[in-house]
Motif scaffolding. Sequence first.
Motif, PDB file in Angstrom:
ATOM      1  N   VAL A   1       0.857  -1.189   0.000  1.00  0.00           N
ATOM      2  CA  VAL A   1       0.000   0.000   0.000  1.00  0.00           C
ATOM      3  C   VAL A   1       0.885   1.228   0.000  1.00  0.00           C
ATOM      4  N   ASN A   2       0.770   2.028  -1.048  1.00  0.00           N
ATOM      5  CA  ASN A   2       1.557   3.254  -1.194  1.00  0.00           C
ATOM      6  C   ASN A   2       0.659   4.376  -1.696  1.00  0.00           C
ATOM      7  N   ALA A   3       1.199   5.574  -1.750  1.00  0.00           N
ATOM      8  CA  ALA A   3       0.431   6.722  -2.239  1.00  0.00           C
ATOM      9  C   ALA A   3       1.275   7.541  -3.197  1.00  0.00           C
ATOM     10  N   VAL A   4       0.595   8.202  -4.104  1.00  0.00           N
ATOM     11  CA  VAL A   4       1.235   9.193  -4.954  1.00  0.00           C
ATOM     12  C   VAL A   4       0.697  10.559  -4.539  1.00  0.00           C
ATOM     13  N   CYS A   5       1.578  11.547  -4.495  1.00  0.00           N
ATOM     14  CA  CYS A   5       1.208  12.884  -4.033  1.00  0.00           C
ATOM     15  C   CYS A   5       1.494  13.889  -5.143  1.00  0.00           C
ATOM     16  N   PRO A   6       0.505  14.157  -6.000  1.00  0.00           N
ATOM     17  CA  PRO A   6       0.737  15.085  -7.118  1.00  0.00           C
ATOM     18  C   PRO A   6       0.801  16.534  -6.656  1.00  0.00           C
ATOM     19  N   GLY A   7       1.537  17.324  -7.436  1.00  0.00           N
ATOM     20  CA  GLY A   7       1.423  18.770  -7.323  1.00  0.00           C
ATOM     21  C   GLY A   7       0.174  19.213  -8.063  1.00  0.00           C
ATOM     22  N   PHE A   8       0.124  20.465  -8.492  1.00  0.00           N
ATOM     23  CA  PHE A   8      -1.046  20.946  -9.231  1.00  0.00           C
ATOM     24  C   PHE A   8      -1.008  20.376 -10.651  1.00  0.00           C
TER      25      PHE A   8
END
Length: 248
Positions: free
Chosen positions: A180-187
């Motif tokens: 289980v991981n996450a991606v953290c986008p900018g705008f």
Amino acid sequence: MKLSKKVAIVTGGGSGIGEATVRRLVAEGAKVVVADITDRGAALCGELSEAGHEALFCRVNVAQEADIRQLIEQTVSRFGRLDIVVANAGIGQAAVPVEQTELDSWQQMLDINLTGVFLTNKHAIAQMKQQRSGGAVVNVASIMGHVGMAGATAYNAAKGGVVNLTRSIGVACAQDGIRVNAVCPGFVDTAILDAASEEKKARIAAMHPIGRLGRSEEIASAILFLASDDASFMVGANLIVDGGYTAQ
């Protein structure tokens, strides 16, 4: 074909980052379930099916647990298993001072952007554990889960919750072979920014050292990485893809 024979769910898969992710996953050989609250998901599945891909549309409100249960059931009924889940569905927030934030708006933001991710993880992981064949979950958080922005009280809180939820579930499920991981986008230049003027978009773009907004396809590439065996040693991580925004 990194995902050959894999079955994936993408929530909020009808547009923006979700749509780009669906297209990337099927291009890598996955069978994909597009979960969306609008008809855009159905149109996308129709297009993909005509092109020879295996795609199923499910109308889902991620804040409703019954909808998520049905989503998992329909996926397994159609494809026999579940290997990958991308918890992407979410909404944006207009800038509002904290003292003017209505409780209903606060609750809606948490219901969709945080509880929706929790419910998707909960039921997907239950299915993966039942299969005993591991799996990959990718939660779509945001740089706003790491930094604060004036006027984004509820959004910051929800995305910060997703960041730590990912860590908690990640360490809990690692020994089951479920990453289980996450991606953290900018705008990113998606429909969420459609209401912004070109001048405002230019100001937002200038906040990123790279000098532009992100593209949905760039976030989809990061999601593909986390969903694939290329990220086999990543657990509870939050992969920041933001053109340098949080490096400043």
